[in-house]
Design an enzyme around this catalytic site. Structure first.
Site, PDB file in Angstrom:
ATOM      1  N   SER A 119       0.683  -1.075   0.069  1.00 32.92           N
ATOM      2  CA  SER A 119       0.004  -0.109  -0.133  1.00 32.92           C
ATOM      3  C   SER A 119       0.939   1.287  -0.009  1.00 32.92           C
ATOM      4  CB  SER A 119      -0.885  -0.040   1.376  1.00 32.92           C
ATOM      5  OG  SER A 119      -1.575  -1.239   1.372  1.00 32.92           O
ATOM      6  N   HIS A 140      -2.413  -3.785  -6.743  1.00 34.78           N
ATOM      7  CA  HIS A 140      -3.258  -3.130  -5.517  1.00 34.78           C
ATOM      8  C   HIS A 140      -4.771  -3.654  -5.233  1.00 34.78           C
ATOM      9  CE1 HIS A 140      -3.924  -0.094  -2.210  1.00 34.78           C
ATOM     10  NE2 HIS A 140      -3.124  -1.071  -1.666  1.00 34.78           N
ATOM     11  N   GLU A 152      -6.000  -1.421  -8.437  1.00 32.46           N
ATOM     12  CA  GLU A 152      -5.080  -0.600  -9.132  1.00 32.46           C
ATOM     13  C   GLU A 152      -3.771  -1.293  -9.829  1.00 32.46           C
ATOM     14  OE1 GLU A 152      -4.927   3.600  -6.505  1.00 32.46           O
ATOM     15  OE2 GLU A 152      -4.763   1.920  -5.357  1.00 32.46           O
ATOM     16  N   ASN A 191      -5.498   5.989  -2.698  1.00 30.87           N
ATOM     17  CA  ASN A 191      -5.109   6.567  -1.385  1.00 30.87           C
ATOM     18  C   ASN A 191      -4.685   7.967  -1.557  1.00 30.87           C
ATOM     19  OD1 ASN A 191      -6.034   4.715   0.457  1.00 30.87           O
ATOM     20  ND2 ASN A 191      -4.383   3.390   0.150  1.00 30.87           N
TER      21      ASN A 191
HETATM   22  P1  NAI Z   1      -1.710  -9.495   7.403  1.00 38.53           P
HETATM   23  O1  NAI Z   1      -0.564  -9.156   8.337  1.00 38.53           O
HETATM   24  O2  NAI Z   1      -3.019  -9.785   7.542  1.00 38.53           O
HETATM   25  O3  NAI Z   1      -0.721 -10.455   6.348  1.00 38.53           O
HETATM   26  C1  NAI Z   1       0.614 -10.524   6.340  1.00 38.53           C
HETATM   27  C2  NAI Z   1       0.860 -12.048   5.884  1.00 38.53           C
HETATM   28  O4  NAI Z   1       2.331 -12.056   5.712  1.00 38.53           O
HETATM   29  C3  NAI Z   1       1.192 -12.838   7.336  1.00 38.53           C
HETATM   30  O5  NAI Z   1       0.123 -13.844   7.204  1.00 38.53           O
HETATM   31  C4  NAI Z   1       2.440 -12.959   7.696  1.00 38.53           C
HETATM   32  O6  NAI Z   1       2.660 -14.345   8.327  1.00 38.53           O
HETATM   33  C5  NAI Z   1       2.933 -13.187   6.123  1.00 38.53           C
HETATM   34  N1  NAI Z   1       4.403 -12.857   6.148  1.00 38.53           N
HETATM   35  C6  NAI Z   1       5.282 -12.239   6.807  1.00 38.53           C
HETATM   36  N2  NAI Z   1       6.409 -12.490   6.363  1.00 38.53           N
HETATM   37  C7  NAI Z   1       6.463 -13.255   5.269  1.00 38.53           C
HETATM   38  C8  NAI Z   1       7.283 -13.994   4.270  1.00 38.53           C
HETATM   39  N3  NAI Z   1       8.800 -13.707   4.554  1.00 38.53           N
HETATM   40  N4  NAI Z   1       6.993 -14.812   3.702  1.00 38.53           N
HETATM   41  C9  NAI Z   1       5.688 -15.136   3.588  1.00 38.53           C
HETATM   42  N5  NAI Z   1       4.733 -14.574   4.355  1.00 38.53           N
HETATM   43  C10 NAI Z   1       4.982 -13.780   5.069  1.00 38.53           C
HETATM   44  O7  NAI Z   1      -1.204  -8.139   6.238  1.00 38.53           O
HETATM   45  P2  NAI Z   1      -2.479  -7.936   5.285  1.00 38.53           P
HETATM   46  O8  NAI Z   1      -3.379  -6.943   5.715  1.00 38.53           O
HETATM   47  O9  NAI Z   1      -2.949  -8.981   4.432  1.00 38.53           O
HETATM   48  O10 NAI Z   1      -1.261  -6.971   4.214  1.00 38.53           O
HETATM   49  C11 NAI Z   1      -0.637  -7.627   3.203  1.00 38.53           C
HETATM   50  C12 NAI Z   1      -0.215  -6.595   2.390  1.00 38.53           C
HETATM   51  O11 NAI Z   1      -1.249  -6.087   1.561  1.00 38.53           O
HETATM   52  C13 NAI Z   1       0.478  -5.455   2.881  1.00 38.53           C
HETATM   53  O12 NAI Z   1       1.467  -4.975   1.824  1.00 38.53           O
HETATM   54  C14 NAI Z   1      -0.523  -4.369   2.756  1.00 38.53           C
HETATM   55  O13 NAI Z   1       0.070  -3.010   2.855  1.00 38.53           O
HETATM   56  C15 NAI Z   1      -1.373  -4.674   1.588  1.00 38.53           C
HETATM   57  N6  NAI Z   1      -2.470  -4.328   1.591  1.00 38.53           N
HETATM   58  C16 NAI Z   1      -3.420  -4.274   2.600  1.00 38.53           C
HETATM   59  C17 NAI Z   1      -4.886  -4.011   2.571  1.00 38.53           C
HETATM   60  C18 NAI Z   1      -5.849  -4.215   3.921  1.00 38.53           C
HETATM   61  O14 NAI Z   1      -6.744  -3.544   3.787  1.00 38.53           O
HETATM   62  N7  NAI Z   1      -5.402  -4.968   4.879  1.00 38.53           N
HETATM   63  C19 NAI Z   1      -5.436  -3.407   1.463  1.00 38.53           C
HETATM   64  C20 NAI Z   1      -4.430  -3.400   0.177  1.00 38.53           C
HETATM   65  C21 NAI Z   1      -3.302  -3.903   0.710  1.00 38.53           C
END
Ligand code: NAI
Length: 657
Positions: A119, A140, A152, A191
């Protein structure tokens, strides 16, 4: 239809498992990776749950079992060897992401494309951790990926056209619409614009406005699906704070709302998740705050939200980052806006957007509000939106001057302006006739859905012009005046089948106030003044004392019998005015009400109007009676004295004769 066979998804958290589900539904073999088996198991059970829900609502073409058979959870990146397209949705930490990408770079085929769902982290900086910067792109998703219709697509500095094209095809293949962000700018498209609107809601709150009023303005005036403050609470105050903090760390200037966010985070007011943010949440289950439409929402200018959004959109266009069409699509499909910021701008007027930004810039001294050069250029070229036929988009525009009355077709509604500012828009023969012609013109144009009437200068309309006094000399000429001059307009309005909205910009006296009785929605500037002083000059207000008393309010009797002036708020208590608004919001509130009126289809509007007219017109015989009274009064000595005293600007001496 899948465009290749295997997709890899990194991270099985909130976004990762949703993205994996979307890809599997679309027919891809999906490899889902996370650091631990427990997290993967958790992700898989969430996908199973979601697929069952989709099945129950009839949205799946295949059974959940078949879809799940394409899902390959793994903690080993080596299993990604054959994948064609990788979407990374690991934790938002650039070190973690870079490490994953550089490892993957050595595992996958040279043709594999890398997409990141980050993001906030620059796409190009992540791409640098690989040897395939041309095959690296931002993709995105919105949360939740399964339900949100838009993605996006963000170009890094070295992303190739081919990678962009494949990504567009991929987005289509998983059933998503897309917007393209041609340069790697922080916040991308959606954003960046959110980064201008949410702070304004926060600042309004900090300035002491009620949270419910701020959210009511967004929902019930702008038509947003959620208030900005309730949405901030929902997503988490800490998320917004961290995003702002990251921007500051990148060297951007501290945004004006930053301190408010920091204070809230320090006080653990994180929103729904901590039980308190802008609102308080007592129940364990999320309950939306109760936000009701109210009059206070009219004291908050919607341009506070829209103008900074338009300014940002102008920046995106001028820097060739996104197209106007994509900006609109992004905010409508990505954020649920009822229309994009550029359409808002064209309808509200680029001149109004510009004035508002300049005023904010002047008040705050913060270059955050400095109008984008594109807006200045548009204004210089006369492209100010619907009212000039072109702004960011093209609109149907037509202008005709009918004596002192200007008729303008503003794409799908009409604006009628009384233009005798030096005479306070008093109703002379030409004005009465011009108004009747203008209303009839609007009536005949099928594209015109509603009509706005307003006055130029400091008055709406000061009533009948003394220029017409020759008509009041004897009975015959009063009757002639009624038949020739006033009746055509009154007849037209009594049977009008489109909504008529009055923008009362200043004083509305005598006939100027009485005409409001025949309009449907009256918006008045809070400094407008109203009166029906005809009694004071030995006459009577015919429409007000007949249709007005019957259809609007008995209280009109007080003003007819005393000639007292009333404020816009008093006129509202009377039922004559519907919305009282600060003067600088009059024009945009008119646009806002037209937008609302257009939601009612033309035939319904016509039927509603016919019904309303039938009730109002039951008082027409009383108007006839009042007109006869006026004829009688016109022959009296007191009437002549009243007229004379009015012209001579002296107190009249009445004899009761
Ligand atoms: P989250 O914290 O729910 O999930 C992240 C996952 O990545 C966790 O399950 C974690 O164990 C895993 N992880 C960490 N290190 C890792 C590695 N080395 N290899 C594989 N997996 C690994 O976070 P979320 O919300 O799913 O966000 C993920 C990405 O998506 C971020 O970059 C965030 O900025 C982006 N994003 C999030 C949105 C949201 O509304 N939550 C919307 C759009 C983008």
């Amino acid at each position: 239809m899948p465009i290749f066979s295997k997709v890899g998804v990194i991270g099985a958290g909130t976004m990762g498992h949703g993205i994996a589900e979307v890809a599997a539904i679309a027919g891809y073999q999906v490899y889902l990776n996370d650091v631990s088996q427990d997290i993967l198991n958790n992700g898989i059970s969430k996908i199973n749950w979601s697929l069952q829900k989709l099945k129950e609502s009839g949205k799946l073409k295949e059974s959940p079992e078949i879809i799940m058979s394409r899902m390959n959870p793994t903690t080993n990146l080596r299993d990604f060897m054959d994948v064609d397209y990788v979407i990374e949705a690991a934790v938002e930490n650039s070190e973690v992401k870079k490490k994953v990408f550089s490892e993957l770079d050595n595992i996958v085929k040279s043709s594999t494309i890398f997409a990141t769902n980050t993001s906030t982290i620059p796409i190009s900086s992540l791409a640098e951790s690989t040897r395939r910067q041309d095959k690296f792109i931002g993709l995105h998703f919105m949360n939740p990926p399964v339900l949100m219709p838009l993605v996006e697509i963000i170009m890094g500095n070295k992303t190739s056209q081919e990678t962009l094209e494949i990504t567009v095809q991929f987005a289509k293949s998983i059933g998503k619409d897309y917007v393209i962000v041609k340069k790697d700018v922080p916040g991308f498209l959606i954003n960046r614009i959110n980064g201008r609107t949410f702070p304004e809601a926060i600042l309004l709150y900090d300035e002491g406005h009620q949270k419910e009023d701020i959210d009511a303005m967004a929902r019930f005036r702008l038509g947003m699906p959620m208030g900005f403050l309730e949405l901030l609470d929902f997503t988490g105050i800490d998320i917004s704070y961290n995003a702002a903090l990251e921007a500051v760390k990148r060297g951007e200037k501290e945004p004006p709302h930053f301190k408010v966010l920091k204070k809230m985070v320090d006080e653990k007011r994180l929103g729904v998740k901590s039980g308190r943010g802008f609102y308080t949440y007592t129940s364990k289950v999320y309950e939306r705050p109760k936000i009701l439409p109210n009059d206070n929402m009219y004291s908050l200018n919607p341009l506070r939200i829209i103008a900074p959004a338009v300014n940002e959109a102008a920046w995106l266009i001028r820097n060739e980052i996104s197209s106007p069409q994509d900006i609109e699509k992004g905010m409508v499909k990505g954020m649920g806006w009822p229309q994009g910021p550029l359409t808002f701008a064209d309808k509200f007027g680029i001149d109004n957007i510009m004035n508002f930004l300049e005023q904010r810039y002047h008040e705050t001294g913060n270059d955050y509000y400095q109008p984008d050069p594109l807006l200045k250029e548009m204004i210089e070229k006369g492209k100010i939106g619907v009212k000039s036929g072109e702004g960011f988009f093209k609109w149907n525009y037509e202008r005709v001057d009918l004596g002192p009355v200007r008729y303008e077709k503003l794409h799908d509604y009409a604006k009628i302006t009384m233009r005798r500012a030096d005479k306070l828009n008093a109703l002379n023969e030409a004005m009465w006739t011009g108004l009747a012609q203008a209303f009839n013109k609007a009536k005949e144009d099928r594209e015109v859905r509603a009509v706005i009437i307003t006055g130029e200068g400091r008055a709406f309309c000061a009533g009948d012009d003394i220029e017409m006094m020759h008509y009041w000399e004897n009975t015959a000429s009063v009757i002639e005046w009624s038949q020739k001059v006033s009746s055509p307009l009154i007849d037209t309005l009594s049977n009008y089948t489109k909504p008529v909205i009055a923008e009362v910009n200043g004083l509305a006296f005598g006939g100027g106030m009485e005409l409001l009785i025949l309009f449907d929605i009256v918006i008045a500037s809070e400094d407008a003044m109203f009166a029906i002083p005809e009694g004071l000059i030995g006459a009577l207000p015919p429409l007000a004392s007949s249709v007005g008393v019957g259809f609007v309010s008995r209280k009109i009797a007080r003003y007819a019998l005393t000639g007292e002036w009333m404020s816009a708020r008093q006129a509202k208590e009377l039922g004559l005015v519907d919305i009282v608004i600060p003067p600088d919001q009059l024009e945009i509130t008119g646009v806002e009400i037209v937008e609302k009126a257009k939601r009612v289809p033309p035939l319904s509007a016509m039927s509603i109007k016919k019904t309303i007219n039938s009730i109002r017109n039951t008082y027409l015989d009383k108007l006839q009676m009042a007109s006869q009274e006026l004829v009688l009064l016109s022959t009296t000595e007191d009437f002549k004295e009243g007229m004379k005293a009015f012209i001579e600007r002296r107190q009249p001496k009445y004899k009761g004769k």
